[in-house]
Design an enzyme around this catalytic site. Sequence first.
Site, short mmCIF file in Angstrom:
data_model
loop_
_atom_site.label_atom_id
_atom_site.label_comp_id
_atom_site.label_asym_id
_atom_site.label_seq_id
_atom_site.Cartn_x
_atom_site.Cartn_y
_atom_site.Cartn_z
N ARG A 158 0.84 -1.20 0.00
CA ARG A 158 0.00 0.00 0.00
C ARG A 158 0.87 1.25 0.00
O ARG A 158 0.62 2.21 -0.72
CB ARG A 158 -0.92 -0.01 1.22
CG ARG A 158 -1.76 1.25 1.37
CD ARG A 158 -1.15 2.13 2.48
NE ARG A 158 -1.88 3.37 2.58
CZ ARG A 158 -1.33 4.57 2.47
NH1 ARG A 158 -0.05 4.71 2.24
NH2 ARG A 158 -2.05 5.66 2.57
N HIS A 217 2.96 6.11 -2.45
CA HIS A 217 4.05 7.08 -2.44
C HIS A 217 5.02 6.96 -3.60
O HIS A 217 5.76 7.90 -3.88
CB HIS A 217 4.81 6.98 -1.12
CG HIS A 217 3.93 7.20 0.06
ND1 HIS A 217 3.38 8.42 0.36
CD2 HIS A 217 3.48 6.35 1.02
CE1 HIS A 217 2.64 8.33 1.45
NE2 HIS A 217 2.67 7.07 1.86
#
Length: 133
Positions: A78, A83
Amino acid sequence: MSSERNIDILKHIVDYCNEIFHTQTYFGDSFEVFKSNSIYRNAVAMCILQIGELSGNLTDDFKESYGGVPWRNIKGMRNIMAHKYGDINATIVWEAVNEDIPQLREYCSDILDKYRVLEQAAVEDEGDEEPEI
């Protein structure tokens, strides 16, 4: 209460796993299509991101008790999706879609099935109690 929260989270995780399956069914089971179609990749990536976010909300006790999947790695995936999206290797995501997501769905579904059995037994036990006079 935390038990109920964990169960609710598992239901959502299974829903996102199913969404990935439906997306794959819609676009086809072809890595080349996945690799070349940003809509396909983005739909899958969003589900993986949500699964990772949800897994981070499971209690530590739950994750220790149900260590049959790598909860920490799920959260890590995730974080990469959130990011470092531009750096994501499509092959790794494709492998996760075809290997890890079905295993996660089955594992979480099994836990939910066990919970439903226990919940039903508890309801039946309540019905067996004699009313107080």
